[in-house]
Write a protein that holds these residues in place. Structure first.
Motif, short mmCIF file in Angstrom:
data_model
loop_
_atom_site.label_atom_id
_atom_site.label_comp_id
_atom_site.label_asym_id
_atom_site.label_seq_id
_atom_site.Cartn_x
_atom_site.Cartn_y
_atom_site.Cartn_z
N ILE A 1 0.83 -1.21 0.00
CA ILE A 1 0.00 0.00 0.00
C ILE A 1 0.86 1.26 0.00
O ILE A 1 1.77 1.41 0.82
N HIS A 2 0.58 2.16 -0.93
CA HIS A 2 1.27 3.46 -0.98
C HIS A 2 0.32 4.62 -0.70
O HIS A 2 0.76 5.68 -0.26
N VAL A 3 -0.95 4.42 -0.94
CA VAL A 3 -1.93 5.49 -0.72
C VAL A 3 -3.26 4.84 -0.37
O VAL A 3 -3.59 3.76 -0.87
N MET A 4 -4.00 5.52 0.51
CA MET A 4 -5.35 5.06 0.82
C MET A 4 -6.30 6.23 0.72
O MET A 4 -5.94 7.36 1.08
N GLY A 5 -7.48 5.95 0.22
CA GLY A 5 -8.43 7.02 -0.02
C GLY A 5 -9.82 6.66 0.45
O GLY A 5 -10.14 5.49 0.69
N TRP A 6 -10.61 7.68 0.60
CA TRP A 6 -12.05 7.55 0.88
C TRP A 6 -12.82 8.18 -0.29
O TRP A 6 -12.50 9.30 -0.70
N PHE A 7 -13.80 7.45 -0.76
CA PHE A 7 -14.71 7.91 -1.78
C PHE A 7 -16.13 7.74 -1.25
O PHE A 7 -16.36 7.02 -0.28
N ARG A 8 -17.08 8.37 -1.92
CA ARG A 8 -18.47 8.17 -1.53
C ARG A 8 -19.35 8.16 -2.77
O ARG A 8 -18.98 8.73 -3.81
N GLN A 9 -20.48 7.51 -2.63
CA GLN A 9 -21.42 7.42 -3.75
C GLN A 9 -22.84 7.52 -3.22
O GLN A 9 -23.28 6.68 -2.43
N ALA A 10 -23.52 8.56 -3.66
CA ALA A 10 -24.93 8.75 -3.32
C ALA A 10 -25.79 8.10 -4.39
O ALA A 10 -25.34 7.90 -5.53
N PRO A 11 -27.04 7.77 -4.07
CA PRO A 11 -27.92 7.14 -5.06
C PRO A 11 -28.04 7.97 -6.32
O PRO A 11 -28.29 9.18 -6.26
N GLY A 12 -27.86 7.32 -7.46
CA GLY A 12 -27.99 7.99 -8.74
C GLY A 12 -26.83 8.88 -9.13
O GLY A 12 -26.89 9.55 -10.16
N GLY B 1 -4.21 1.94 -2.89
CA GLY B 1 -3.45 1.96 -4.14
C GLY B 1 -2.03 1.48 -3.92
O GLY B 1 -1.42 1.79 -2.91
N GLY B 2 -1.52 0.74 -4.90
CA GLY B 2 -0.19 0.18 -4.79
C GLY B 2 0.90 1.08 -5.29
O GLY B 2 2.09 0.72 -5.23
N TYR C 1 -4.78 10.56 -7.87
CA TYR C 1 -5.37 9.69 -6.85
C TYR C 1 -6.67 10.24 -6.29
O TYR C 1 -7.17 9.76 -5.28
N THR C 2 -7.22 11.25 -6.95
CA THR C 2 -8.59 11.66 -6.67
C THR C 2 -9.57 10.90 -7.56
O THR C 2 -10.77 11.12 -7.48
N ARG C 3 -9.03 10.05 -8.41
CA ARG C 3 -9.86 9.27 -9.32
C ARG C 3 -9.92 7.81 -8.86
O ARG C 3 -8.91 7.26 -8.42
N PRO C 4 -11.05 7.14 -9.01
CA PRO C 4 -11.14 5.73 -8.62
C PRO C 4 -10.12 4.85 -9.33
O PRO C 4 -9.65 3.85 -8.76
N SER C 5 -9.73 5.22 -10.55
CA SER C 5 -8.79 4.41 -11.31
C SER C 5 -7.40 4.38 -10.69
O SER C 5 -6.56 3.56 -11.08
N GLY C 6 -7.14 5.25 -9.71
CA GLY C 6 -5.85 5.26 -9.05
C GLY C 6 -5.70 4.19 -7.98
O GLY C 6 -4.63 4.08 -7.38
N TYR C 7 -6.74 3.40 -7.77
CA TYR C 7 -6.76 2.44 -6.66
C TYR C 7 -6.98 1.02 -7.17
O TYR C 7 -7.68 0.79 -8.16
#
Length: 128
Positions: free
Chosen positions: A31-42, A99-100, A109-115
């Motif tokens: 692990i080199h970076v860890m993030g938090w994301f969120r997803q609301a309905p729709g 993320g590795g 790393y603000t993008r989901p693809s970074g993880y």
């Protein structure tokens, strides 16, 4: 392979606080970076905050600045998200990600693809 398990979500009134935890297991040395994301309905999954595993450098979404704090406890392989002054618009499923690499600058790393690895999510509901 890294496994992630979030906890700490729940129902809280506007103005209240919650602390989310994310425990990592498996190949945590990768692990080199860890993030938090969120997803609301729709809505699409959106970045909340990230922290580098070694240096502890952080980055926040504008919506999180001044209210949320990301931190890590390396010895416990755990990352936290302290959320204060919660608003109804913070209601979402919150996901932890690992993320590795951390080779492309903090914006990448603000993008989901970074993880590479994701937890199952924990629901946060803020009532008005």
């Amino acid at each position: 392979q890294v496994q992630l398990l979030e906890s700490g979500g729940g129902l809280v009134q506007a103005g209240g606080s919650l602390r989310l935890s994310c425990a990592a297991s498996g190949r945590t040395s990768s692990i080199h970076v860890m993030g938090w994301f969120r997803q609301a309905p729709g809505k699409e999954r959106e970045f909340v905050a990230h922290i580098t595993w070694n240096g502890g450098n952080t980055r926040y979404a504008d919506s999180a600045k001044g209210r949320f704090t990301i931190s890590r406890a390396n010895a416990q392989n755990t990352v936290y998200l302290q959320m204060n002054s919660l608003k109804p618009e913070d209601t979402a499923v919150y996901y932890c990600a690992a993320g590795g690499t951390y080779s492309w600058g903090s914006v990448y790393y603000t993008r989901p693809s970074g993880y590479d690895s994701w937890g199952q999510g924990t629901q946060v509901t803020v009532s008005s």
